[in-house]
Design a protein around this motif. Structure first.
Motif, mmCIF file in Angstrom:
data_model
loop_
_atom_site.group_PDB
_atom_site.id
_atom_site.type_symbol
_atom_site.label_atom_id
_atom_site.label_comp_id
_atom_site.label_asym_id
_atom_site.label_seq_id
_atom_site.Cartn_x
_atom_site.Cartn_y
_atom_site.Cartn_z
ATOM 1 N N VAL A 139 -8.863 0.401 4.350
ATOM 2 C CA VAL A 139 -8.489 -0.852 3.805
ATOM 3 C C VAL A 139 -7.031 -0.567 3.266
ATOM 4 O O VAL A 139 -5.791 -2.184 3.502
ATOM 5 C CB VAL A 139 -9.954 -2.540 3.432
ATOM 6 C CG1 VAL A 139 -7.820 -3.299 2.985
ATOM 7 C CG2 VAL A 139 -10.096 -2.359 4.680
ATOM 8 N N LEU A 140 -7.161 -0.630 2.384
ATOM 9 C CA LEU A 140 -5.549 0.178 1.183
ATOM 10 C C LEU A 140 -4.400 1.065 2.204
ATOM 11 O O LEU A 140 -3.439 0.178 2.009
ATOM 12 C CB LEU A 140 -6.263 0.217 0.030
ATOM 13 C CG LEU A 140 -6.814 -0.238 -1.610
ATOM 14 C CD1 LEU A 140 -6.550 0.563 -2.132
ATOM 15 C CD2 LEU A 140 -5.830 -1.699 -0.959
ATOM 16 N N ALA A 141 -5.083 1.679 2.713
ATOM 17 C CA ALA A 141 -4.142 2.898 2.912
ATOM 18 C C ALA A 141 -2.767 2.032 4.206
ATOM 19 O O ALA A 141 -1.804 1.717 4.059
ATOM 20 C CB ALA A 141 -3.965 4.222 3.366
ATOM 21 N N PRO A 142 -3.829 1.249 5.227
ATOM 22 C CA PRO A 142 -2.860 0.938 6.013
ATOM 23 C C PRO A 142 -1.993 -0.477 5.442
ATOM 24 O O PRO A 142 -0.973 -0.776 5.927
ATOM 25 C CB PRO A 142 -3.858 0.525 7.286
ATOM 26 C CG PRO A 142 -5.092 0.608 6.870
ATOM 27 C CD PRO A 142 -4.515 1.036 5.564
ATOM 28 N N GLY A 143 -2.820 -1.367 4.812
ATOM 29 C CA GLY A 143 -2.271 -2.517 4.118
ATOM 30 C C GLY A 143 -1.029 -1.800 3.633
ATOM 31 O O GLY A 143 -0.160 -2.854 3.306
ATOM 32 N N ALA A 144 -1.116 -1.301 2.552
ATOM 33 C CA ALA A 144 -0.512 -1.288 1.349
ATOM 34 C C ALA A 144 1.020 -0.853 2.326
ATOM 35 O O ALA A 144 1.874 -0.741 1.597
ATOM 36 C CB ALA A 144 -1.326 0.069 0.549
ATOM 37 N N LEU A 145 0.879 -0.005 3.358
ATOM 38 C CA LEU A 145 1.745 0.644 3.985
ATOM 39 C C LEU A 145 2.723 -0.353 5.159
ATOM 40 O O LEU A 145 3.740 -0.819 4.559
ATOM 41 C CB LEU A 145 1.777 1.854 4.942
ATOM 42 C CG LEU A 145 2.284 2.374 5.727
ATOM 43 C CD1 LEU A 145 3.990 3.045 5.286
ATOM 44 C CD2 LEU A 145 2.075 3.284 7.039
ATOM 45 N N ALA A 146 2.024 -1.484 5.042
ATOM 46 C CA ALA A 146 2.033 -2.266 5.821
ATOM 47 C C ALA A 146 2.760 -3.293 4.877
ATOM 48 O O ALA A 146 4.310 -3.940 5.233
ATOM 49 C CB ALA A 146 0.870 -2.812 6.512
ATOM 50 N N TYR A 147 2.221 -3.332 3.788
ATOM 51 C CA TYR A 147 3.202 -4.615 2.676
ATOM 52 C C TYR A 147 4.783 -3.534 2.273
ATOM 53 O O TYR A 147 5.470 -4.618 2.513
ATOM 54 C CB TYR A 147 2.255 -4.307 1.735
ATOM 55 C CG TYR A 147 2.370 -5.419 0.688
ATOM 56 C CD1 TYR A 147 2.392 -7.115 0.597
ATOM 57 C CD2 TYR A 147 3.132 -5.173 -0.666
ATOM 58 C CE1 TYR A 147 2.836 -7.895 -0.514
ATOM 59 C CE2 TYR A 147 3.685 -6.160 -1.082
ATOM 60 C CZ TYR A 147 3.459 -7.517 -0.875
ATOM 61 O OH TYR A 147 3.825 -8.854 -2.056
ATOM 62 N N VAL A 148 4.218 -2.778 2.229
ATOM 63 C CA VAL A 148 5.635 -2.294 1.853
ATOM 64 C C VAL A 148 6.710 -2.249 2.416
ATOM 65 O O VAL A 148 8.133 -2.600 2.794
ATOM 66 C CB VAL A 148 5.469 -0.541 0.757
ATOM 67 C CG1 VAL A 148 6.906 0.088 0.623
ATOM 68 C CG2 VAL A 148 4.630 -0.644 -0.300
ATOM 69 N N PHE A 149 6.520 -2.048 3.611
ATOM 70 C CA PHE A 149 7.384 -1.536 5.163
ATOM 71 C C PHE A 149 7.359 -3.234 5.181
ATOM 72 O O PHE A 149 8.920 -3.708 5.181
ATOM 73 C CB PHE A 149 6.315 -1.150 5.803
ATOM 74 C CG PHE A 149 7.345 -0.595 7.381
ATOM 75 C CD1 PHE A 149 8.342 0.040 7.669
ATOM 76 C CD2 PHE A 149 7.395 -2.108 8.247
ATOM 77 C CE1 PHE A 149 8.858 0.020 8.593
ATOM 78 C CE2 PHE A 149 8.512 -2.343 9.446
ATOM 79 C CZ PHE A 149 8.620 -0.531 9.796
ATOM 80 N N GLY A 150 6.688 -4.107 5.367
ATOM 81 C CA GLY A 150 7.280 -5.762 6.022
ATOM 82 C C GLY A 150 7.852 -6.055 4.417
ATOM 83 O O GLY A 150 8.462 -6.971 4.575
#
Lengths: 364, 430, 549
Positions: A139-150
């Protein structure tokens, strides 16, 4: 919150059909696989179960893309990045479960590390021997990447094709990075040769059924969650952003944060889909990051009908079933058929199959 | 209600998928089914399509001879589309749904790794026809291509002894085959007294197309006054721009010869070979080798594919050998049952197309002759050196720390992964 | 061994050779040489070539060199070119020349025509690397006395690779009679290199002095060993300063080279992206089949070459307009058949054209097979331009940089100076207004798309000179092309040019430091961050694409 959601789910035909079929499938397939003898015509082979499980993972991924594209107008050409990251998190857990059963018999290091003469586990591999940690990372890895990118992208008001192209750049960069053997993710060969999950043998029929059910459950849950978002007040704002972003902003909505949270949630869904996908297909490799796959996901959604969620599911199933069938039945010409399908659907079915069904119902 | 109307569509589709796939499983077994698992689309189609045709040719020939055990052979072709998870899915389809008796397939290591658990789980039989990195010996796989000791090491010996090469560039695509081969070669060269300064290792991604800087570096590395050679494990598509750049930067084979392990007749057919004359390739087969068996095989191939221009290459020979060995084993075992065929095949011999015999060893690898060829201007290769007799394939390299203690033996040890130090058999899936 | 026994007195042979050589030069190769005493020996040696192994062949070459028969050079040159064959029927050795009806045979002893044969009746006498190297050296010995100064210079360069007593004495002899300044200098360098091994420190010092200003690797490596092993301090210092000088220039030219590599990579990116800049930038159509249009262009170059097998240069030159036409027509077809139904829905053009790209790829596989096809490089594009000893530019890259700039200039011209260009710009800025003013927007759309597609085809011809011509050609460039267009700013050709070139240069500057893969990853990350700073690219542009989506 609850009343409108329940109402939507119960009154909306697409949702009824989708959830109905999903529940029926989730009950019937395990029964027909485990309880019906193999020589019976009704028996569902394990091959089919795994295949269906894979399709359901794709369907969940398609829902994730439809949520941001269909409801918020963000065309992501990079959802494969989140899908693959979730997959890698699960793959790392499965690798650590192999333990001494690897070819070199090293209790800690996966085979490919022994093979590249690595002496100890890289820091980012620690913790993946614990299931809860791996699931957190899914959950965290894609979530964090998406959050930072977004956070960067939406704040800078990158929109439209620009956003699509940089999401593509994102997944392409990750593809290249994961191909590098120095990264410590097994390079081109990726992670494979998994043995068991939570102590259950991955090759056992019962485990496969379990994974299939888990996927069906995740798909159902993901669907309901997306529906809930769409039906909520936030969902209406999100649709307003899709239709007129500037206007929504001027009215006073914080467009960026709506987009950001929706985007991150969608990435998490994609990550979960990836995590369920890996144990069922038995391999995760950087090829999953390929930008071309990301385009394909968008096509599933378009074929099914965007902005409906169940359309995305239908599209993922139809295209993938067509692919399985074509590659077996007409290995030489299947790309013609697939290509023609995409062209024809966009030209003649702008609302996808769902739109076609709706039209057929109206005229009938 | 409308729901009732709609439901058949959706429900029909889902259950159709399930039942449709299930019903295929029930089929009559009056033929022997040969599965073909080679990519016909995607990036690997370039190499693998030819192998699919080779298997079809062999099936055709065997049927003309009356089939096997009185039954006709039937090829089942699927397209895994250069997609690794799809390889596993298609392998399962072939074994579980189509119930094939044997599968010929895979090219890349990752595709083999992807299908391996499936073959072990469903007890299938896979013949893998491409040179590879070794470090594997599965009960269900027979490796008819070269192991590193049947290609890389002899090639380096040749460069060192005959061309007096002292400085080495090990250039490869960044994946497991070049990594292993280069690791083995590095260890081997250092054991032979080559200094670390005289070895340059370079990895590039798949399909790398801009070679200017790297070729320029090679040129500089090679102009230090010592005889330099490039050992190339560059894969497939990246070779054409690499060789074009070599030619344009005027690195000739006399100055810095390049010996390639993945460039054969078929790859050369897609190249303007004029500027490449003299560069080398190491294989276990060359189309130019003048033997009656080779001539006949090429003639057959041309007749089958209806094109006299088509080339014949090493993985094709490995496919032919694999097919012949399997057919012989089936006749010996009088059944196509996987376990019996696997037992029967060990120790069997069939002739190589280039002379000598290929013998299936207890570690599921073959004995193979090794040839070094120089590229000619017509895209063929002239043999300039060859081993005396055949080299037995070694699944586990003797030059790598992790694997020198490991043995594969499916006759006495019944294990593909036996550690001679700890006396344990690990990494088996059954 | 036999060579020595049969050897006639050297001087006579040398005279005879000179005489025969003059005669040959005067009257062409067809004149039969006089019956020289060496003929039998020569013939014997040549006959042995038919069955000799590589080791024996080397010995035969030595023997031939020593005997210096009049036909030796011709024989060795033919041997080097792979034009030496033995007749299968009687094992006799001939020099072969391509002729209309099979192969023309030339007698290697008296250079007379010896009829023709089918190529299947001959067995080629093979060479290997060692032998070819030896042959080149041997031929250089002859070429040292050639009438053409360029040939002599090449011969000296060839001999500098490996200096031994024979070559040094040949160089010294030649220096006495040489009149070309360039060749003299080359000879002096060669002799100075030889002198560095002299036992006399003064001679060595003088030699280092002679080598001053030279940049070649042979000189560099020799000075390097001198710096390490030289007992005399003066010589060592001189060598050291020579090395410093070379290092300095090497660094300088290394930088220039990297820059050129970057520009060359950039020009490939520009070529690949510029067609897209038109369809995507100007029209707002996301054409995923753009890569396949390049592929069609590359295959057009291949087909041109099949049509004109003997004229590589002409084929490539003609392929440029042909590819423009073929890809352009396919482009117009795509626009009329698919894209025009999807205006206003840019993201859906992405889907339809992606489907189309699959179809086009598979079509190429069906028509041309999935194997890569070879497109020959014309003479003028092969090899490199040796500017000095440490710096050279490859011709094909140089031409492609020029070609990219030309294509760009032409496109600018079309868009800014023609009525089509005016209409294209008008429609791209405001479709309704343009229509209201009488522009037939449908026609303009088709022409614009055709133009973009045609340019993609032209780019494909350029790519056919650099990389594989195969069904996957397009795919490998499509992502990069989009990046370039977006980086440069959608709808701006200048942006594409500058964007492509700078991405290429940045990539190449990073590459030595980080490796090829990391360089590419870093460029992508840079691009993502850049878009955050400037969401509309380097040169933002107002137009149909910039609005709405």
């Amino acid at each position: 919150m609850h009343t409108p959601l329940l109402k939507t789910l119960l009154t909306e035909r697409g949702s009824q059909v989708f959830l109905g079929v999903l529940i029926v499938t989730a009950i019937l397939v395990p029964l027909l696989n485990l309880a019906v003898p193999a020589d019976s015509a009704l028996h569902v082979s394990t091959y089919t179960v795994t295949l269906l499980g894979k399709y359901l993972c794709y369907a969940l991924l398609a829902i994730a893309v439809d949520l941001v594209w269909g409801y918020c107008g963000i065309l992501s050409l990079g959802h494969t990045a989140f899908f693959a990251l979730g997959g890698y998190a699960m793959g790392m857990y499965l690798m650590r479960q192999i333990g001494t059963r690897g070819v070199y018999g090293d209790p800690v290091l996966p085979d490919f590390m022994v093979f590249l003469n690595w002496s100890e586990l890289p820091w980012y591999w620690h913790g993946f021997d614990m299931f809860w940690f791996a699931m957190l990372m899914v959950v965290l890895a894609p979530g964090a990447l998406a959050y930072v990118f977004g956070w960067f992208a939406f704040r800078s008001r990158v929109t439209g094709v620009y956003l699509s192209i940089i999401t593509q750049a994102l997944t392409f960069a990750l593809l290249l990075a994961f191909f590098r053997n120095e990264m410590g993710f097994g390079g081109n060969n990726g992670l494979t040769d998994f043995k068991d999950l939570l102590g259950f043998d991955l090759q056992a029929d019962a485990t496969r059924i379990g994974l299939f059910l888990a996927t069906a459950f995740a798909l159902g849950g993901g669907y309901v969650a997306c529906r809930a978002i769409a039906a909520s007040r936030a969902g209406r704002v999100i649709r307003a952003i899709r239709d007129a972003e500037g206007r929504a902003r001027f009215i006073g909505y914080r467009v960026e944060s709506y987009k950001l949270w929706l985007w991150t949630f969608s990435a998490v869904l994609a990550g979960i889909a990836g995590a369920l996908y890996v144990p069922q297909v038995g391999i995760i490799n950087p090829g999953e990051f390929a930008p071309i796959n990301a385009i394909e996901i968008v096509i599933w959604v378009a074929v099914g009908g965007r902005g409906t969620l169940y359309g995305a599911v239908l599209g993922a199933l139809v295209v993938n079933y067509a692919k399985t069938w074509f590659t077996g039945a007409f290995p030489e010409v299947w790309l013609y058929a697939l290509g023609a399908l995409f062209v024809l659907v966009t030209l003649f079915l702008p609302q996808g199959i769902v739109g076609l069904l709706a039209r057929a119902r109206k005229t009938a | 209600m409308a729901i009732v109307k709609l439901r058949p569509h959706l429900a029909g589709l889902l259950t159709g998928v399930a039942l449709g796939a299930a019903s295929f499983a029930v089929q009559a077994a009056d033929t022997i089914k040969v599965g073909v698992l080679h990519s016909l689309s995607g990036t690997m189609a370039i190499s693998e399509t030819t192998l699919k045709d080779t298997v079809l040719m062999m099936v055709d020939e065997q049927n003309k001879k009356g089939g096997l055990l009185g039954k006709k052979l039937e090829a089942v072709v699927v397209d895994p589309a250069s997609n690794w998870p799809l390889f596993a899915e298609k392998a399962r389809e072939l074994l579980a749904k189509d119930k094939v008796d044997v599968v010929f397939g895979c090219w890349t290591s990752v595709s083999r790794k992807s299908v391996l658990p499936v073959f072990e789980e469903l007890n299938g039989l896979l013949f893998y026809p491409v040179q590879y990195e070794g470090e594997e010996s599965s009960k269900n796989v027979f490796y008819t291509g070269a192991a590193p000791n049947q290609q890389a090491i002899p090639a380096v010996d040749y460069l060192m002894n005959d061309l007096e090469v002292e400085r080495w560039v090990l250039a490869g695509t960044d994946y497991v085959y070049p990594r292993t081969t280069n690791k083995i070669l590095e260890a081997y060269l250092k054991a032979k007294g080559v200094a670390a300064d005289d070895i340059m290792i370079n990895y590039t991604p798949f399909g790398h197309s801009d070679w200017q800087s790297i070729v320029s570096d090679i040129k500089k590395f090679g102009s230090a006054g010592k005889k330099t050679a490039v050992v190339s494990t560059i894969n497939g598509d990246a070779n054409v721009p690499f060789y074009k750049e070599l030619a344009n930067q005027q690195i000739s084979a006399e100055d810095i010869p390049v010996v390639a392990f993945s460039v054969g007749e078929e790859e050369l057919a897609g190249l303007d070979t004029g500027p490449l004359v003299g560069h080398l390739a190491a294989w276990n087969y060359f189309m130019s080798i003048d033997t009656p068996a080779n001539e006949a095989a090429i003639a057959n191939w041309h007749a089958f594919i209806k094109n006299d221009e088509r080339t014949f290459n090493d993985p094709m020979e490995a496919t032919v050998i694999g097919f012949n060995l399997w057919a012989k084993a089936v006749e010996k075992a009088k059944t196509t049952e996987v376990d019996k065929v696997s037992d029967a095949i060990i120790g069997l011999e069939v002739p190589n197309l280039t002379g000598g015999t290929a013998k299936m060893l207890a570690n599921h690898h073959l004995t193979k002759p090794v040839f070094i060829g120089e590229i000619r201007d017509d895209g063929q290769l002239d043999v300039v050196w060859q081993t005396e007799g055949e080299v037995p394939g070694d699944a586990w390299s003797d030059f790598l720390d992790g694997s020198k203690d490991i043995e594969a033996d499916w006759v006495t040890l019944k294990c593909g992964n036996y550690n001679t130090k700890t006396k344990k058999c690990s990494g088996q899936n059954y | 061994m036999t060579a020595r026994l049969h050897r006639p007195p050297g001087r006579t042979v040398a005279h005879l050779m000179l005489w025969c050589w003059a005669l040959l030069l005067a009257s062409g190769l067809q004149v039969a040489a006089a019956q020289a005493p060496g003929d039998t020996h020569h013939a014997e040696q040549v006959a042995q070539l038919a069955t000799a192994g590589f080791g024996e062949k080397e010995r035969i070459v030595d023997a031939l060199l020593e005997a210096r028969h009049p036909q030796t050079r011709m024989l060795l040159a033919a041997f080097l070119d792979g034009r030496l064959a033995s007749r299968k029927s009687d094992g006799k050795v001939f020099i072969t020349e391509d002729a209309d009806d099979g192969v023309a045979l030339v007698d290697p002893v008296d250079a007379s025509a010896a009829g023709t044969a089918k190529s299947s009746a001959l067995r080629k006498i093979g060479t290997n690397n060692r032998l070819r190297k030896k042959l080149k050296g041997a031929i250089a010995l002859f070429d040292l006395d050639d009438a053409d100064a360029g040939v002599r210079l090449a011969a000296v360069d060839e001999m500098l690779r490996e200096l031994d007593a024979t070559t040094v004495s040949a160089l010294r002899t030649r220096l006495g009679v040489e009149d070309s300044a360039r060749v003299r200098r080359a000879l002096e360098v060669g002799l100075a290199l030889a002198d560095l091994s002299s036992p006399d420190a003064e001679v060595r010092l003088a030699a280092v002095g002679t080598l001053e200003g030279e940049l070649g690797t042979a000189v560099y490596n020799r000075l390097k060993t001198l710096e390490r092993d030289e007992p005399d301090a003066r010589v060592r210092d001189a060598a050291l300063s020579g090395l410093r000088h070379i290092d300095q220039w090497r660094r300088f030219y290394g930088g220039v080279e990297t820059l050129f590599f970057g520009l060359s990579l950039g020009s490939v990116l520009v070529l690949a992206a510029i067609g897209l800049a038109i369809t995507f930038g100007v029209m707002g159509v996301i054409n995923m089949a753009h890569g396949e249009l390049m592929m069609i262009g590359a295959y057009t170059a291949y087909v041109m070459q099949l049509l004109l097998p003997q004229h590589t240069t002409l084929a490539v030159l003609l392929a440029v307009p042909a590819a423009f036409l073929v890809s352009g027509l396919v482009g117009v077809g795509i626009e009329r058949g698919i894209v025009r139904f999807l205006y206003g829905r840019p993201l859906e053009t992405l889907l339809a054209t992606f489907g189309l790209s699959l179809i086009l790829q598979q079509a190429v596989r069906s028509i041309f097979s999935p194997l890569n096809r070879s497109v020959a490089t014309p003479e003028f594009m092969s090899g490199s331009w040796q500017i000095n000893e440490v710096f050279s530019l490859t011709w094909n890259r140089l031409y492609i940089v020029i070609f990219a700039l030309l294509v760009f200039a032409l496109l600018q011209l079309v868009l800014n100076k023609t009525s089509l260009g005016l209409k294209v710009r008008a429609v791209s800025q405001n479709r309704e207004m343009a229509r209201a003013l009488g522009v037939r927007s449908a026609r303009v759309d088709a022409m614009t798309f055709g133009l973009g597609a045609g340019v993609a085809g032209v780019a494909g011809v350029a790519l056919s000179q650099l990389t594989n011509v195969g069904p996957n050609l397009g795919q490998s460039y499509i992502v990069d092309s989009f990046m370039v267009v977006v980086f440069g700013g959608v709808g701006n050709l200048w942006g594409t040019l500058i964007g492509g070139m700078s991405l290429g240069v940045v990539n190449k500057l990073l590459e030595p430091w980080s490796g090829a893969v990391m360089a590419k990853i870093l460029v992508l990350v840079f691009l993502i961050l850049f878009i955050q700073r400037r969401p509309r690219g380097l040169f933002p542009h107002k137009g149909r694409a910039a609005e709405g989506h």
